[in-house]
Write a protein that holds these residues in place. Sequence first.
Motif, PDB file in Angstrom:
ATOM      1  N   PHE A   1      -8.456  -1.920   1.427  1.00  0.00           N
ATOM      2  CA  PHE A   1      -7.482  -0.839   1.587  1.00  0.00           C
ATOM      3  C   PHE A   1      -6.175  -1.361   2.184  1.00  0.00           C
ATOM      4  O   PHE A   1      -5.086  -1.096   1.664  1.00  0.00           O
ATOM      5  CB  PHE A   1      -8.082   0.249   2.484  1.00  0.00           C
ATOM      6  CG  PHE A   1      -7.144   1.392   2.749  1.00  0.00           C
ATOM      7  CD1 PHE A   1      -7.008   2.431   1.838  1.00  0.00           C
ATOM      8  CD2 PHE A   1      -6.379   1.428   3.909  1.00  0.00           C
ATOM      9  CE1 PHE A   1      -6.130   3.478   2.074  1.00  0.00           C
ATOM     10  CE2 PHE A   1      -5.503   2.470   4.166  1.00  0.00           C
ATOM     11  CZ  PHE A   1      -5.385   3.500   3.233  1.00  0.00           C
ATOM     12  N   ASP A   2      -6.293  -2.119   3.281  1.00  0.00           N
ATOM     13  CA  ASP A   2      -5.096  -2.642   3.940  1.00  0.00           C
ATOM     14  C   ASP A   2      -4.353  -3.634   3.057  1.00  0.00           C
ATOM     15  O   ASP A   2      -3.121  -3.666   3.031  1.00  0.00           O
ATOM     16  CB  ASP A   2      -5.474  -3.306   5.259  1.00  0.00           C
ATOM     17  CG  ASP A   2      -6.033  -2.316   6.268  1.00  0.00           C
ATOM     18  OD1 ASP A   2      -5.718  -1.130   6.142  1.00  0.00           O
ATOM     19  OD2 ASP A   2      -6.779  -2.746   7.178  1.00  0.00           O
ATOM     20  N   GLY A   3      -5.106  -4.446   2.312  1.00  0.00           N
ATOM     21  CA  GLY A   3      -4.477  -5.426   1.432  1.00  0.00           C
ATOM     22  C   GLY A   3      -3.678  -4.772   0.328  1.00  0.00           C
ATOM     23  O   GLY A   3      -2.582  -5.240  -0.020  1.00  0.00           O
ATOM     24  N   ALA A   4      -4.177  -3.669  -0.230  1.00  0.00           N
ATOM     25  CA  ALA A   4      -3.432  -2.955  -1.281  1.00  0.00           C
ATOM     26  C   ALA A   4      -2.114  -2.411  -0.733  1.00  0.00           C
ATOM     27  O   ALA A   4      -1.067  -2.482  -1.402  1.00  0.00           O
ATOM     28  CB  ALA A   4      -4.297  -1.828  -1.843  1.00  0.00           C
ATOM     29  N   ASN A   5      -2.143  -1.869   0.479  1.00  0.00           N
ATOM     30  CA  ASN A   5      -0.907  -1.367   1.087  1.00  0.00           C
ATOM     31  C   ASN A   5       0.109  -2.486   1.283  1.00  0.00           C
ATOM     32  O   ASN A   5       1.298  -2.321   1.008  1.00  0.00           O
ATOM     33  CB  ASN A   5      -1.216  -0.704   2.427  1.00  0.00           C
ATOM     34  CG  ASN A   5      -1.998   0.587   2.276  1.00  0.00           C
ATOM     35  OD1 ASN A   5      -1.965   1.226   1.220  1.00  0.00           O
ATOM     36  ND2 ASN A   5      -2.712   0.986   3.320  1.00  0.00           N
ATOM     37  N   GLU A   6      -0.383  -3.627   1.761  1.00  0.00           N
ATOM     38  CA  GLU A   6       0.524  -4.747   2.013  1.00  0.00           C
ATOM     39  C   GLU A   6       1.117  -5.280   0.709  1.00  0.00           C
ATOM     40  O   GLU A   6       2.298  -5.634   0.648  1.00  0.00           O
ATOM     41  CB  GLU A   6      -0.226  -5.863   2.750  1.00  0.00           C
ATOM     42  CG  GLU A   6       0.661  -6.772   3.573  1.00  0.00           C
ATOM     43  CD  GLU A   6       1.281  -6.055   4.765  1.00  0.00           C
ATOM     44  OE1 GLU A   6       2.433  -6.374   5.103  1.00  0.00           O
ATOM     45  OE2 GLU A   6       0.603  -5.179   5.346  1.00  0.00           O
ATOM     46  N   ILE A   7       0.313  -5.341  -0.329  1.00  0.00           N
ATOM     47  CA  ILE A   7       0.806  -5.808  -1.637  1.00  0.00           C
ATOM     48  C   ILE A   7       1.919  -4.898  -2.142  1.00  0.00           C
ATOM     49  O   ILE A   7       2.968  -5.355  -2.625  1.00  0.00           O
ATOM     50  CB  ILE A   7      -0.356  -5.878  -2.649  1.00  0.00           C
ATOM     51  CG1 ILE A   7      -1.308  -7.017  -2.286  1.00  0.00           C
ATOM     52  CG2 ILE A   7       0.183  -6.087  -4.069  1.00  0.00           C
ATOM     53  CD1 ILE A   7      -2.585  -7.025  -3.100  1.00  0.00           C
TER      54      ILE A   7
END
Length: 692
Positions: free
Chosen positions: A630-636
């Motif tokens: 979840f956090d990685g998608a936001n950062e991307i």
Amino acid sequence: MVSSSETNYQSVENSQTKLDKFLVCGLGSLGQHCVAILKEYGAVVSAIDLEQPKNFQIRNLLNLLENLFIGDCRETSVLEQANIIQCRTIILVTGNERVNIEAAFAARLLNPQVRLVIRSDKQNLNQLLSQTLGNFIAFEPNQISASGFAIAALGDDNLGYFQLEEHQFRVVKHQIQMHDRWCNQLHIHELNTQHLRVLHHTNASSVLPKEFHQWEPEAKLSPDDTIIYIEVKEQLQSLKKVAIKRQHNWQQLWQEITLGGVWKTCKRKIPYLWRKLNSYQSLRVAIICGLTILFLWCLGTIIYILNYPESNIVEAFYGTAVLLLGGYGDLFGDINFRTPPEKAEHIPGWLRLFSLGLTLTGVGFVGVLYALLTDALLSSRFQFFKSYQPLIPVKNHVVLIGLNRVGQRVAALLEEFKQPLVGISNTALDADFFHKIPLIIDNITDALGRANLANSKSVVVVTDDDMENLEIALMVHAQSPTTSVIIRTYDRNFRDNVARLFPYAQVICTSAISAEVFAAAAFGENILSLFNFDSQTILVVEYTIEAGDTLNGLLLAEVAYGYGVVPILYQSFKRSPVKLMPSDNIQLAIGDRLIVLANTNSLQRIERGEMFQRTWQVEIEKALAQDAIFDGANEISIISGCSIGTARKLMDNLPGQLPKVLYKQQALRLVRRLTKLRVTARLKPFSDDRDN
């Protein structure tokens, strides 16, 4: 000037280079340079001059012009012949300010939409004309170039100073030493903070790149590396720190007084102060006389009180003062200190002798004080009528040769920087200016011998004659080979040749620097300041994002790495507080305000909408925790600018590759952020020549 053919560009979708028409009036040195730079922007340029140019400082100048019209640019018929109605901008750079302003009036009447860029030093009139005519801006080449000479004169590691609102910015060039706290400790990207941005980095074996961001973010700083960065200093914070420091000093002083530390400090400093007083004989004599009189005054008061206990201490005090001022006869003629009546002869002999001694001593020492005071008053009076000139500095000063308008502006800037300097001129100057800095009015050869040249920091030569400037520079180098020399010239070819033949000299072409500002302003850019390094001019440019702009809708990462600029200040259209050294994640919108550092090539790319090619992709292998997906998608989504749906789809189907191609520094930043979120990712060169 760096040729744009050295780089690969990517055109913005559905954009096409537009050939704008520009008109330059006045083909002197400045006008010719304006034509050359406008052609680098891809513009169609015509020119008007009173006569056919004879001195070509720009090769093939006539081939760069679509048309050359001979005539007076103030005449309506000449402007109509030059097709002013179809011009986007008219640049008026003749040597006569009156001609420039009158021609601006005529051009505005013929074309109400044309942008007016003129050469004028009448600041108040320029401001009024800007408010009345609209789409009007004026510059004075002397003021534009003066800051470059002043910064070059300072030397050291300082490349530029400028101020935006209450924030002061400084550009620094620093060579890494073994003892530096950055050496072998930090990656270069770790230097970037809210108050600092890296502009260039090079190691000992490479040359300084011509474009921004041409450095490896993951590299570490090693000894002998050179780094150029911009830092911000907030004046309000500095003032608060000074106030806190002063408060701390008062508290520390009180503690020292209560603990007896003041006496110990004074005891250590007394010998130093006494040695210091040796250089001021008059002051030393005055202090000795004053202390002696004060001692005798106190001693006499005590003796008279002890011998006449019934007398008043006040009368004893004043009686001693009368004796010290020569009043022996007055005192012993009729005063008995309020004792029972007795004649003067009944006073003890030793006391009368002591009183006489007080009078004689007082007359002597008070006379010396009167003489010193009279001498000081007379000296100050004669000094008031005498023309005052500051002393010539002994060392670490700047020698300024040529006190014309440019020289006086350079002197004023150096005074603001608190830099000691001495001016040299072979002609008399205005009396007001004569009192501001130490001056040597003499022929240049003799004046150099009196300017403490060997101990100077630098020599700035800004006379109006290029050959004279070169001759003086050679004389300076012959007398002091280690002194830095800065030379003024109007010819870019002369600058390049001198710089190659005499590498110890820094040659600044005022026409070339000024032309870059005039040309950028012709396209509607708001130029706030400029500075120079590595033979190129860096402009501080302000943008207000409008519909249809090539910057609208881009992330600051795309603006920075795509156009080769450095964003240093951002403010949203809602007029929220400004952000210094803003984050790459900010997306520009209509009405936003952005200030960047840019060279001429960068401004040309922004004008044409041509961006550097994206060449890197991010391959994501796996997520080490469920929340990392979840956090990685936001950062991307935040860093790359892709949609959140695309980012979530990628993270749900690992391993995978981000479909959007990125710039290298942007991609590396994404990989670092994903690594902190426990997502394994790596960079991969983009194999296709096309860009998503």
